[in-house]
Scaffold this motif. Structure first.
Motif, PDB file in Angstrom:
ATOM      1  N   GLU A 130       0.086 -18.527   1.374  1.00 20.99           N
ATOM      2  CA  GLU A 130      -0.760 -17.529   2.367  1.00 20.99           C
ATOM      3  C   GLU A 130      -1.806 -18.267   3.089  1.00 20.99           C
ATOM      4  O   GLU A 130      -2.121 -18.653   3.645  1.00 20.99           O
ATOM      5  CB  GLU A 130      -1.628 -16.131   2.051  1.00 20.99           C
ATOM      6  CG  GLU A 130      -0.910 -15.167   1.518  1.00 20.99           C
ATOM      7  CD  GLU A 130      -0.597 -14.398   0.435  1.00 20.99           C
ATOM      8  OE1 GLU A 130      -2.443 -14.058   0.207  1.00 20.99           O
ATOM      9  OE2 GLU A 130       0.188 -13.068   0.338  1.00 20.99           O
ATOM     10  N   VAL A 131      -2.302 -19.314   2.329  1.00 19.01           N
ATOM     11  CA  VAL A 131      -2.687 -20.178   2.184  1.00 19.01           C
ATOM     12  C   VAL A 131      -2.950 -21.608   3.352  1.00 19.01           C
ATOM     13  O   VAL A 131      -3.861 -21.839   3.566  1.00 19.01           O
ATOM     14  CB  VAL A 131      -3.809 -21.306   0.829  1.00 19.01           C
ATOM     15  CG1 VAL A 131      -4.946 -22.186   0.990  1.00 19.01           C
ATOM     16  CG2 VAL A 131      -4.575 -19.914  -0.047  1.00 19.01           C
ATOM     17  N   LEU A 132      -1.606 -21.542   2.818  1.00 21.85           N
ATOM     18  CA  LEU A 132      -1.195 -22.918   3.855  1.00 21.85           C
ATOM     19  C   LEU A 132      -0.550 -22.902   5.153  1.00 21.85           C
ATOM     20  O   LEU A 132       0.003 -23.258   6.022  1.00 21.85           O
ATOM     21  CB  LEU A 132       0.057 -23.798   3.350  1.00 21.85           C
ATOM     22  CG  LEU A 132       0.151 -24.727   2.019  1.00 21.85           C
ATOM     23  CD1 LEU A 132       0.925 -24.783   1.377  1.00 21.85           C
ATOM     24  CD2 LEU A 132      -1.368 -25.800   2.220  1.00 21.85           C
ATOM     25  N   ASP A 133      -0.242 -20.839   4.972  1.00 23.91           N
ATOM     26  CA  ASP A 133      -0.156 -20.417   6.201  1.00 23.91           C
ATOM     27  C   ASP A 133       1.191 -20.850   6.895  1.00 23.91           C
ATOM     28  O   ASP A 133       1.565 -21.090   8.379  1.00 23.91           O
ATOM     29  CB  ASP A 133      -1.064 -20.491   7.307  1.00 23.91           C
ATOM     30  CG  ASP A 133      -1.284 -19.668   9.396  1.00 23.91           C
ATOM     31  OD1 ASP A 133      -0.594 -18.759   8.874  1.00 23.91           O
ATOM     32  OD2 ASP A 133      -2.012 -20.369   9.920  1.00 23.91           O
ATOM     33  N   LEU A 134       1.906 -20.132   6.734  1.00 20.42           N
ATOM     34  CA  LEU A 134       3.437 -20.946   6.230  1.00 20.42           C
ATOM     35  C   LEU A 134       4.236 -19.908   6.693  1.00 20.42           C
ATOM     36  O   LEU A 134       3.570 -18.733   6.951  1.00 20.42           O
ATOM     37  CB  LEU A 134       4.435 -21.484   5.112  1.00 20.42           C
ATOM     38  CG  LEU A 134       3.427 -22.603   4.571  1.00 20.42           C
ATOM     39  CD1 LEU A 134       4.020 -23.280   3.404  1.00 20.42           C
ATOM     40  CD2 LEU A 134       3.659 -23.922   5.456  1.00 20.42           C
ATOM     41  N   SER A 135       5.201 -19.784   7.370  1.00 17.89           N
ATOM     42  CA  SER A 135       5.607 -19.183   8.433  1.00 17.89           C
ATOM     43  C   SER A 135       6.863 -18.419   8.410  1.00 17.89           C
ATOM     44  O   SER A 135       8.201 -17.531   8.412  1.00 17.89           O
ATOM     45  CB  SER A 135       5.740 -19.253   9.737  1.00 17.89           C
ATOM     46  OG  SER A 135       6.794 -20.765  10.248  1.00 17.89           O
ATOM     47  N   ALA A 136       7.739 -19.586   7.223  1.00 19.68           N
ATOM     48  CA  ALA A 136       9.762 -19.026   6.786  1.00 19.68           C
ATOM     49  C   ALA A 136       9.311 -17.253   5.996  1.00 19.68           C
ATOM     50  O   ALA A 136       8.604 -17.064   5.788  1.00 19.68           O
ATOM     51  CB  ALA A 136       9.591 -20.180   5.588  1.00 19.68           C
ATOM     52  N   ILE A 137      10.997 -17.125   6.029  1.00 19.02           N
ATOM     53  CA  ILE A 137      11.064 -16.017   5.708  1.00 19.02           C
ATOM     54  C   ILE A 137      11.212 -16.288   4.535  1.00 19.02           C
ATOM     55  O   ILE A 137      12.295 -17.056   4.192  1.00 19.02           O
ATOM     56  CB  ILE A 137      12.038 -15.175   6.425  1.00 19.02           C
ATOM     57  CG1 ILE A 137      11.974 -15.058   8.103  1.00 19.02           C
ATOM     58  CG2 ILE A 137      13.362 -13.672   6.304  1.00 19.02           C
ATOM     59  CD1 ILE A 137      12.573 -14.396   8.458  1.00 19.02           C
ATOM     60  N   VAL A 138      10.742 -15.766   3.827  1.00 21.36           N
ATOM     61  CA  VAL A 138      11.447 -16.299   1.763  1.00 21.36           C
ATOM     62  C   VAL A 138      12.177 -14.735   1.399  1.00 21.36           C
ATOM     63  O   VAL A 138      12.286 -13.337   1.393  1.00 21.36           O
ATOM     64  CB  VAL A 138       9.872 -15.830   1.411  1.00 21.36           C
ATOM     65  CG1 VAL A 138       9.619 -16.496  -0.277  1.00 21.36           C
ATOM     66  CG2 VAL A 138       8.597 -16.842   1.712  1.00 21.36           C
ATOM     67  N   VAL A 139      13.862 -15.143   1.079  1.00 18.34           N
ATOM     68  CA  VAL A 139      14.234 -13.866  -0.020  1.00 18.34           C
ATOM     69  C   VAL A 139      14.338 -14.508  -1.046  1.00 18.34           C
ATOM     70  O   VAL A 139      14.316 -16.285  -1.447  1.00 18.34           O
ATOM     71  CB  VAL A 139      15.572 -14.450   1.480  1.00 18.34           C
ATOM     72  CG1 VAL A 139      15.845 -13.697   2.489  1.00 18.34           C
ATOM     73  CG2 VAL A 139      16.317 -15.955   1.136  1.00 18.34           C
ATOM     74  N   SER A 140      14.910 -13.962  -2.131  1.00 19.73           N
ATOM     75  CA  SER A 140      15.395 -14.574  -2.920  1.00 19.73           C
ATOM     76  C   SER A 140      17.675 -13.831  -2.707  1.00 19.73           C
ATOM     77  O   SER A 140      17.110 -12.692  -3.082  1.00 19.73           O
ATOM     78  CB  SER A 140      14.453 -13.507  -4.109  1.00 19.73           C
ATOM     79  OG  SER A 140      13.437 -14.582  -4.425  1.00 19.73           O
ATOM     80  N   SER A 141      17.429 -14.891  -2.677  1.00 21.59           N
ATOM     81  CA  SER A 141      19.019 -14.480  -2.910  1.00 21.59           C
ATOM     82  C   SER A 141      19.651 -13.808  -3.777  1.00 21.59           C
ATOM     83  O   SER A 141      19.531 -14.108  -5.245  1.00 21.59           O
ATOM     84  CB  SER A 141      19.611 -15.298  -2.425  1.00 21.59           C
ATOM     85  OG  SER A 141      21.806 -14.829  -2.422  1.00 21.59           O
ATOM     86  N   PRO A 142      20.681 -12.179  -3.493  1.00 19.82           N
ATOM     87  CA  PRO A 142      21.309 -11.297  -4.886  1.00 19.82           C
ATOM     88  C   PRO A 142      22.880 -11.758  -4.902  1.00 19.82           C
ATOM     89  O   PRO A 142      22.937 -12.099  -6.236  1.00 19.82           O
ATOM     90  CB  PRO A 142      21.450 -10.525  -4.816  1.00 19.82           C
ATOM     91  CG  PRO A 142      21.358 -11.002  -2.654  1.00 19.82           C
ATOM     92  CD  PRO A 142      20.756 -12.509  -2.642  1.00 19.82           C
ATOM     93  N   LYS A 143      22.707 -12.983  -4.815  1.00 20.11           N
ATOM     94  CA  LYS A 143      24.109 -14.126  -5.381  1.00 20.11           C
ATOM     95  C   LYS A 143      23.808 -15.164  -6.499  1.00 20.11           C
ATOM     96  O   LYS A 143      23.171 -15.616  -6.240  1.00 20.11           O
ATOM     97  CB  LYS A 143      24.157 -14.729  -3.606  1.00 20.11           C
ATOM     98  CG  LYS A 143      25.934 -15.535  -4.445  1.00 20.11           C
ATOM     99  CD  LYS A 143      26.420 -16.376  -3.099  1.00 20.11           C
ATOM    100  CE  LYS A 143      27.526 -17.645  -3.736  1.00 20.11           C
ATOM    101  NZ  LYS A 143      28.465 -16.430  -3.987  1.00 20.11           N
ATOM    102  N   LEU A 144      24.849 -14.532  -6.973  1.00 19.90           N
ATOM    103  CA  LEU A 144      25.386 -15.422  -8.926  1.00 19.90           C
ATOM    104  C   LEU A 144      25.190 -16.392  -8.443  1.00 19.90           C
ATOM    105  O   LEU A 144      26.402 -16.474  -7.412  1.00 19.90           O
ATOM    106  CB  LEU A 144      25.453 -14.690  -9.727  1.00 19.90           C
ATOM    107  CG  LEU A 144      25.120 -13.201 -10.369  1.00 19.90           C
ATOM    108  CD1 LEU A 144      25.764 -12.533 -10.778  1.00 19.90           C
ATOM    109  CD2 LEU A 144      23.611 -13.250 -11.466  1.00 19.90           C
ATOM    110  N   PRO A 145      24.666 -17.377  -8.876  1.00 23.23           N
ATOM    111  CA  PRO A 145      25.490 -19.071  -8.543  1.00 23.23           C
ATOM    112  C   PRO A 145      26.745 -19.116  -9.752  1.00 23.23           C
ATOM    113  O   PRO A 145      26.715 -18.240 -10.710  1.00 23.23           O
ATOM    114  CB  PRO A 145      24.153 -19.911  -9.112  1.00 23.23           C
ATOM    115  CG  PRO A 145      23.139 -19.030 -10.377  1.00 23.23           C
ATOM    116  CD  PRO A 145      23.555 -17.388  -9.961  1.00 23.23           C
ATOM    117  N   THR A 146      27.354 -20.810  -9.347  1.00 21.61           N
ATOM    118  CA  THR A 146      28.806 -20.401  -9.350  1.00 21.61           C
ATOM    119  C   THR A 146      28.677 -21.967  -9.873  1.00 21.61           C
ATOM    120  O   THR A 146      27.441 -22.404  -9.999  1.00 21.61           O
ATOM    121  CB  THR A 146      30.135 -20.152  -8.651  1.00 21.61           C
ATOM    122  OG1 THR A 146      29.340 -21.106  -8.037  1.00 21.61           O
ATOM    123  CG2 THR A 146      30.194 -18.859  -7.974  1.00 21.61           C
ATOM    124  N   ALA A 147      29.709 -22.488 -10.808  1.00 18.32           N
ATOM    125  CA  ALA A 147      29.717 -23.680 -10.603  1.00 18.32           C
ATOM    126  C   ALA A 147      30.198 -24.701 -10.001  1.00 18.32           C
ATOM    127  O   ALA A 147      30.227 -25.860  -9.409  1.00 18.32           O
ATOM    128  CB  ALA A 147      31.155 -23.896 -12.012  1.00 18.32           C
TER     129      ALA A 147
END
Length: 229
Positions: A130-147
């Motif tokens: 918020e302070v840096l006034d950024l505009s990216a859409i921030v997500v946290s992908s539900p996909k579990l990492p693989t190898a």
């Protein structure tokens, strides 16, 4: 160009992390990343490039043999006073200290009683965003990492309908580069060496020394130029 980038959840990280956020249309803040003690997930540095000091969150004991994710790591609460004292001692003579210190107090005390590392980092991420006034859409992908991290990245970029991936410079050591063009995704590496040598400390340390406006200016000047069609 619709750009996707991802990064593990880190504690008040340096300006290069925020460059990745600033470049992205979709920024994926890792939720299932494995916790490792040497990758800035619970600490950063304060001071300056000539006198850095490790600064971060105290962790409760955990079983390393289980390879926990960052969401499973617990923090020992009531950490704010110690962090603020250390920051004051290192930065009170900075030109913009009086700008950042009240914000830092507010941010840290708002999470002081929490004990989940990912939750703390996520809240602090939002405050700096918020302070840096950024505009990216921030997500946290539900996909579990693989190898296969390359496949994970391609799957996530495709899921968010992105045609470009912005990798940190160390991606050169583990990404299977040939898979990106095969999946119609452009691979772009971050060139953050100069930025790192100038500002290898926490974002709050950088703001304390050069100010919010100048920090935003650095991010803006580093912004990738749109490709001509």
């Amino acid at each position: 160009m619709k750009l996707y980038s991802a990064h593990q959840s880190s504690f008040l990280p340096w300006i290069g992390f925020w460059d990745k956020v600033n470049q992205s249309e979709i920024f994926d803040l890792g939720i299932y990343d494995q916790f490792t003690a040497d990758t800035w997930q619970n600490y950063t540095y304060i001071g300056d490039k000539t006198a850095k000091m490790k600064w971060g969150l105290p962790l409760a004991k955990y079983d390393q043999s289980t390879h926990p994710s960052i969401k499973q790591i617990k923090v020992i609460p009531d950490f704010s006073d110690g962090l603020l004292t250390a920051f004051f001692q290192r930065h009170n003579s900075d030109k913009f200290f009086n700008t950042i210190f009240p914000l830092l107090e507010n941010w840290l005390y708002s999470v002081d009683k929490l004990n989940n590392l990912w939750e703390i980092n996520n809240i602090l991420f939002q405050r700096v965003y918020e302070v840096l006034d950024l505009s990216a859409i921030v997500v946290s992908s539900p996909k579990l990492p693989t190898a296969e991290p390359t496949n994970d990245i391609i799957d996530c970029a495709s899921m968010y309908k992105c045609d470009s991936y912005y990798s940190g410079p160390h991606g050169k050591y583990y990404l299977k580069e040939q898979l990106f063009p095969k999946n119609h995704i452009k691979l772009i590496y971050q060139d953050s060496e100069e930025m790192y040598h100038k500002y290898p400390v926490s974002i709050v340390s950088t703001i304390s020394s050069i100010g919010i406006f100048e920090t935003k200016k650095i991010l803006l000047e580093n912004k990738l130029k749109p490709e001509k069609k």
